[in-house]
Write a protein that holds these residues in place. Sequence first.
Motif, PDB file in Angstrom:
ATOM      1  N   ASN A 127       0.762  -1.166  -0.038  1.00 48.23           N
ATOM      2  CA  ASN A 127       0.048  -0.050   0.046  1.00 48.23           C
ATOM      3  C   ASN A 127       0.855   1.416  -0.168  1.00 48.23           C
ATOM      4  N   ILE A 128       2.079   1.145   0.411  1.00 46.94           N
ATOM      5  CA  ILE A 128       2.742   2.154   0.598  1.00 46.94           C
ATOM      6  C   ILE A 128       3.433   2.685  -0.945  1.00 46.94           C
ATOM      7  N   ARG A 129       3.690   1.329  -1.512  1.00 43.93           N
ATOM      8  CA  ARG A 129       3.899   1.344  -3.044  1.00 43.93           C
ATOM      9  C   ARG A 129       3.024   2.099  -3.838  1.00 43.93           C
ATOM     10  N   LYS A 130       1.713   1.958  -3.542  1.00 44.77           N
ATOM     11  CA  LYS A 130       0.654   2.527  -4.237  1.00 44.77           C
ATOM     12  C   LYS A 130       0.718   3.846  -4.026  1.00 44.77           C
ATOM     13  N   ILE A 131       1.160   4.476  -2.921  1.00 40.22           N
ATOM     14  CA  ILE A 131       1.273   6.053  -2.830  1.00 40.22           C
ATOM     15  C   ILE A 131       2.428   6.437  -3.558  1.00 40.22           C
ATOM     16  N   ASN A 132       3.660   5.742  -3.499  1.00 40.63           N
ATOM     17  CA  ASN A 132       4.861   6.038  -4.021  1.00 40.63           C
ATOM     18  C   ASN A 132       5.545   4.885  -4.436  1.00 40.63           C
ATOM     19  N   PRO A 133       5.523   4.596  -5.810  1.00 41.69           N
ATOM     20  CA  PRO A 133       6.003   3.220  -6.323  1.00 41.69           C
ATOM     21  C   PRO A 133       7.674   3.357  -6.053  1.00 41.69           C
ATOM     22  N   ASN A 134       8.334   4.367  -5.905  1.00 40.11           N
ATOM     23  CA  ASN A 134       9.604   4.197  -5.515  1.00 40.11           C
ATOM     24  C   ASN A 134      10.127   4.403  -4.150  1.00 40.11           C
ATOM     25  N   ALA A 135       9.043   4.240  -3.096  1.00 39.28           N
ATOM     26  CA  ALA A 135       9.456   4.096  -1.907  1.00 39.28           C
ATOM     27  C   ALA A 135      10.553   3.259  -1.513  1.00 39.28           C
ATOM     28  N   LYS A 136      11.493   3.659  -0.579  1.00 42.55           N
ATOM     29  CA  LYS A 136      12.454   2.886  -0.120  1.00 42.55           C
ATOM     30  C   LYS A 136      11.962   2.072   1.014  1.00 42.55           C
ATOM     31  N   ILE A 137      12.122   0.558   0.914  1.00 39.77           N
ATOM     32  CA  ILE A 137      11.446  -0.150   2.003  1.00 39.77           C
ATOM     33  C   ILE A 137      12.443  -1.206   2.350  1.00 39.77           C
ATOM     34  N   ILE A 138      12.969  -1.217   3.428  1.00 39.83           N
ATOM     35  CA  ILE A 138      13.660  -2.236   3.967  1.00 39.83           C
ATOM     36  C   ILE A 138      12.745  -3.169   4.804  1.00 39.83           C
ATOM     37  N   MET A 139      12.790  -4.496   4.390  1.00 43.59           N
ATOM     38  CA  MET A 139      12.023  -5.284   5.399  1.00 43.59           C
ATOM     39  C   MET A 139      12.913  -6.294   6.201  1.00 43.59           C
ATOM     40  N   ILE A 140      12.543  -6.435   7.288  1.00 44.75           N
ATOM     41  CA  ILE A 140      13.113  -7.357   8.329  1.00 44.75           C
ATOM     42  C   ILE A 140      12.368  -8.344   8.664  1.00 44.75           C
ATOM     43  N   PRO A 146      11.202  -5.405  -2.099  1.00 45.84           N
ATOM     44  CA  PRO A 146      11.543  -4.628  -0.995  1.00 45.84           C
ATOM     45  C   PRO A 146      12.927  -3.995  -1.601  1.00 45.84           C
ATOM     46  N   SER A 147      13.195  -2.755  -1.137  1.00 43.98           N
ATOM     47  CA  SER A 147      14.470  -2.138  -1.484  1.00 43.98           C
ATOM     48  C   SER A 147      15.784  -3.045  -0.857  1.00 43.98           C
ATOM     49  N   ALA A 148      15.511  -3.603   0.241  1.00 40.93           N
ATOM     50  CA  ALA A 148      16.348  -4.491   0.943  1.00 40.93           C
ATOM     51  C   ALA A 148      15.590  -5.455   1.824  1.00 40.93           C
ATOM     52  N   ILE A 149      16.411  -6.462   2.105  1.00 43.21           N
ATOM     53  CA  ILE A 149      15.757  -7.356   3.113  1.00 43.21           C
ATOM     54  C   ILE A 149      16.890  -7.677   4.309  1.00 43.21           C
ATOM     55  N   ILE A 150      16.742  -7.712   5.493  1.00 47.32           N
ATOM     56  CA  ILE A 150      17.470  -7.970   6.593  1.00 47.32           C
ATOM     57  C   ILE A 150      16.889  -9.068   7.456  1.00 47.32           C
ATOM     58  N   TYR A 151      17.854 -10.007   7.614  1.00 47.91           N
ATOM     59  CA  TYR A 151      17.260 -11.282   8.186  1.00 47.91           C
ATOM     60  C   TYR A 151      17.776 -11.416   9.681  1.00 47.91           C
ATOM     61  N   LYS A 152      16.902 -11.570  10.342  1.00 45.83           N
ATOM     62  CA  LYS A 152      17.275 -11.832  12.018  1.00 45.83           C
ATOM     63  C   LYS A 152      18.046 -13.016  12.288  1.00 45.83           C
ATOM     64  N   PRO A 153      19.211 -12.962  13.276  1.00 43.36           N
ATOM     65  CA  PRO A 153      19.622 -11.708  13.913  1.00 43.36           C
ATOM     66  C   PRO A 153      20.430 -10.700  12.976  1.00 43.36           C
ATOM     67  N   TYR A 154      20.511  -9.762  13.547  1.00 42.77           N
ATOM     68  CA  TYR A 154      21.335  -8.528  12.728  1.00 42.77           C
ATOM     69  C   TYR A 154      21.742  -7.457  13.656  1.00 42.77           C
ATOM     70  N   VAL A 184      20.353   1.821   0.533  1.00 41.41           N
ATOM     71  CA  VAL A 184      19.249   1.873  -0.141  1.00 41.41           C
ATOM     72  C   VAL A 184      18.908   3.489  -0.886  1.00 41.41           C
ATOM     73  N   MET A 185      19.475   4.289  -0.022  1.00 42.81           N
ATOM     74  CA  MET A 185      19.492   5.724  -0.527  1.00 42.81           C
ATOM     75  C   MET A 185      20.346   6.033  -1.749  1.00 42.81           C
ATOM     76  N   ASN A 186      21.277   5.026  -2.226  1.00 42.03           N
ATOM     77  CA  ASN A 186      22.044   5.060  -3.470  1.00 42.03           C
ATOM     78  C   ASN A 186      21.678   3.994  -4.362  1.00 42.03           C
ATOM     79  N   VAL A 187      21.190   2.753  -3.844  1.00 38.04           N
ATOM     80  CA  VAL A 187      20.818   1.672  -4.665  1.00 38.04           C
ATOM     81  C   VAL A 187      19.827   0.955  -4.547  1.00 38.04           C
ATOM     82  N   GLN A 188      18.906   0.660  -5.449  1.00 44.49           N
ATOM     83  CA  GLN A 188      17.443   0.407  -5.482  1.00 44.49           C
ATOM     84  C   GLN A 188      17.315  -0.935  -4.788  1.00 44.49           C
ATOM     85  N   THR A 189      18.032  -2.178  -4.985  1.00 49.15           N
ATOM     86  CA  THR A 189      17.833  -3.489  -4.374  1.00 49.15           C
ATOM     87  C   THR A 189      18.937  -4.033  -3.963  1.00 49.15           C
TER      88      THR A 189
END
Length: 128
Positions: free
Chosen positions: A69-82, A99-107, A119-124
């Motif tokens: 739903n955030i991507r519906k607002i902004n298709p270019n939103a930078k979202i890091i999923m944990i 997602p722009s990036a995925i971080i796997y637990k633990p981290y 992610v501010m410089n690279v998309q995926t």
Amino acid sequence: MKIKVMLVDDDEDILNVFWENLANSNEISVVGTARDGKDAIKLYNMVDPDVVIMDLRMPEYDGIYGMANIRKINPNAKIIMITGATTNEASAKLAAHQPSAIIYKPYEISQMVGMIQKVMNVQTTITN
């Protein structure tokens, strides 16, 4: 200028730890927190973050709901999923929503700060 970060997790203790650790960075400003994917959508519109850090698994409105739903607002939103989920189903859902990036637990928090910068410089980017 600081990177504006929005945090989304259903665990208040985790939100507090993220906030404290990221707030100590000279490069990052935490602009708000939400407790599920539905609240994340409302908050996104209010705070206009540069990066969203969102947990995958949350009751009722999960991270996939929030990201889609955030991507519906902004298709270019930078979202890091944990996530700690390594199931095929979770991987397929994440791949479908890119997602722009995925971080796997633990981290480590330093890993999260590095990923925000990336992610501010690279998309995926995906990290294990």
